[in-house]
Enzyme design. Structure first.
Site, PDB file in Angstrom:
ATOM      1  N   ASP A 158       0.848  -1.191   0.000  1.00  0.00           N
ATOM      2  CA  ASP A 158       0.000   0.000   0.000  1.00  0.00           C
ATOM      3  C   ASP A 158       0.890   1.250   0.000  1.00  0.00           C
ATOM      4  O   ASP A 158       2.087   1.171   0.306  1.00  0.00           O
ATOM      5  CB  ASP A 158      -0.886  -0.021   1.252  1.00  0.00           C
ATOM      6  CG  ASP A 158      -1.719   1.233   1.396  1.00  0.00           C
ATOM      7  OD1 ASP A 158      -2.472   1.556   0.450  1.00  0.00           O
ATOM      8  OD2 ASP A 158      -1.603   1.910   2.432  1.00  0.00           O
ATOM      9  N   ASP A 205      -0.410   5.235   0.752  1.00  0.00           N
ATOM     10  CA  ASP A 205      -0.721   6.254   1.759  1.00  0.00           C
ATOM     11  C   ASP A 205      -0.949   5.617   3.124  1.00  0.00           C
ATOM     12  O   ASP A 205      -1.800   4.737   3.277  1.00  0.00           O
ATOM     13  CB  ASP A 205      -1.960   7.048   1.341  1.00  0.00           C
ATOM     14  CG  ASP A 205      -2.058   8.385   2.058  1.00  0.00           C
ATOM     15  OD1 ASP A 205      -1.221   8.650   2.957  1.00  0.00           O
ATOM     16  OD2 ASP A 205      -2.958   9.169   1.742  1.00  0.00           O
ATOM     17  N   LYS A 233      -8.935  -3.125  -3.446  1.00  0.00           N
ATOM     18  CA  LYS A 233      -8.760  -3.805  -2.159  1.00  0.00           C
ATOM     19  C   LYS A 233      -9.962  -3.556  -1.257  1.00  0.00           C
ATOM     20  O   LYS A 233     -10.468  -2.433  -1.220  1.00  0.00           O
ATOM     21  CB  LYS A 233      -7.484  -3.286  -1.463  1.00  0.00           C
ATOM     22  CG  LYS A 233      -6.205  -3.531  -2.194  1.00  0.00           C
ATOM     23  CD  LYS A 233      -5.019  -2.890  -1.474  1.00  0.00           C
ATOM     24  CE  LYS A 233      -5.084  -1.366  -1.503  1.00  0.00           C
ATOM     25  NZ  LYS A 233      -3.886  -0.708  -0.908  1.00  0.00           N
ATOM     26  N   ASP A 260      -1.297  -0.356   6.044  1.00  0.00           N
ATOM     27  CA  ASP A 260      -1.622   0.242   7.340  1.00  0.00           C
ATOM     28  C   ASP A 260      -3.103   0.170   7.679  1.00  0.00           C
ATOM     29  O   ASP A 260      -3.500   0.484   8.796  1.00  0.00           O
ATOM     30  CB  ASP A 260      -1.219   1.716   7.335  1.00  0.00           C
ATOM     31  CG  ASP A 260      -2.103   2.528   6.393  1.00  0.00           C
ATOM     32  OD1 ASP A 260      -2.052   2.274   5.171  1.00  0.00           O
ATOM     33  OD2 ASP A 260      -2.863   3.381   6.872  1.00  0.00           O
TER      34      ASP A 260
END
EC number: 3.1.3.-
Length: 256
Positions: free
Chosen positions: A8, A10, A180, A205
């Protein structure tokens, strides 16, 4: 050792406009070890070239556009595979619309083969009307990604999932979701890496997108507590990630 990584952006590699130094070091370790990786992002507002340029210019992370796979590209690949026609109506921004048209799809408002809905910060009621009527006439309804919110300096703003939800309500139909944690983008990402799901680690995250993308699709996951999901939430998660770290600096690349 994992032979490839899906990563990922951000909250994992950077946080908004703020660099995460451990994220840059993580990528540099992958490059130094010549381990294949692919940035997997639900963001449909930017092209892979734009993402790669931003990584270089703002965060001193130097990668090729080919290492960036967006929900836009996954949407195009899905439509190509479905092969239901080449007419499309899109609610979205240039990062979604332009690549779809460049891939050979034609703009159609009355009888499109597909209605694609993503984040659109200039969305209007009339766009919702056009999409709703086209889906009622039989167009395949695609949602680029299910993210209900976007974390920003202003707070949690409406995301693509919120836009899509309005059209789901108006049509009483569920969208086919691409990003996702859905299987479509994960399977495409594995195909680009050329690896089996047992050989790959999903790094992110956000438990509800990144980590569930791994859990729901049989891919090991690494949750890093540098962004969306907070440490106090961990005990109450329904299924734990395969690995958990406070910082990507803690990750050992010989782990499995």
């Amino acid at each position: 050792m994992y032979k490839g990584y899906l990563i990922d952006l951000d909250g994992t590699i950077y946080r908004g406009s703020e660099p995460i130094p451990a994220g840059r070091r993580f990528v540099e370790q992958l490059q130094a070890r010549q381990i294949p990786f692919l940035f997997l992002t639900n963001n449909t507002t930017k092209t892979p070239q734009t993402v790669a340029d931003r990584l270089a210019n703002e965060f001193s992370i130097y990668v090729s556009p080919e290492t960036v796979y967006t929900a836009t590209l996954a949407t195009i690949d899905y439509m190509n595979d479905a092969d239901k026609g080449k007419k499309v109506f899109v609610i979205g921004e240039p990062g979604l619309i332009d690549p779809i048209l460049a891939a050979g799809y034609e703009w159609e408002t009355e009888h499109p083969d597909y209605v694609v809905v993503g984040l659109d910060t200039d969305v209007t009621y009339e766009k919702f009307v056009t999409a709703t009527l086209a889906i009622q006439r039989g167009a395949t309804f695609i949602g680029t990604n299910p993210d209900k919110n976007i974390p920003t300096e202003r707070g949690l703003l409406p995301g693509a999932g919120s836009v899509i939800a309005l059209i789901e309500a108006s049509t009483q139909q569920s969208a086919i979701y691409i990003g996702k944690p859905e299987a479509i983008i994960m399977e495409k990402g594995l195909g680009i890496l050329g690896l089996d799901k047992s050989e790959v680690l999903m790094v992110g995250d956000n438990y509800t997108t990144d980590i569930l993308a791994g859990i729901n699709n049989g891919i090991d996951s690494l949750l890093v507590l540098s962004g969306f999901t907070q440490k106090e939430e961990i005990p109450d998660l329904p299924v734990q990630p395969t690995h958990l770290v406070d910082s990507l600096d803690e990750w050992r690349f010989d782990e499995k």
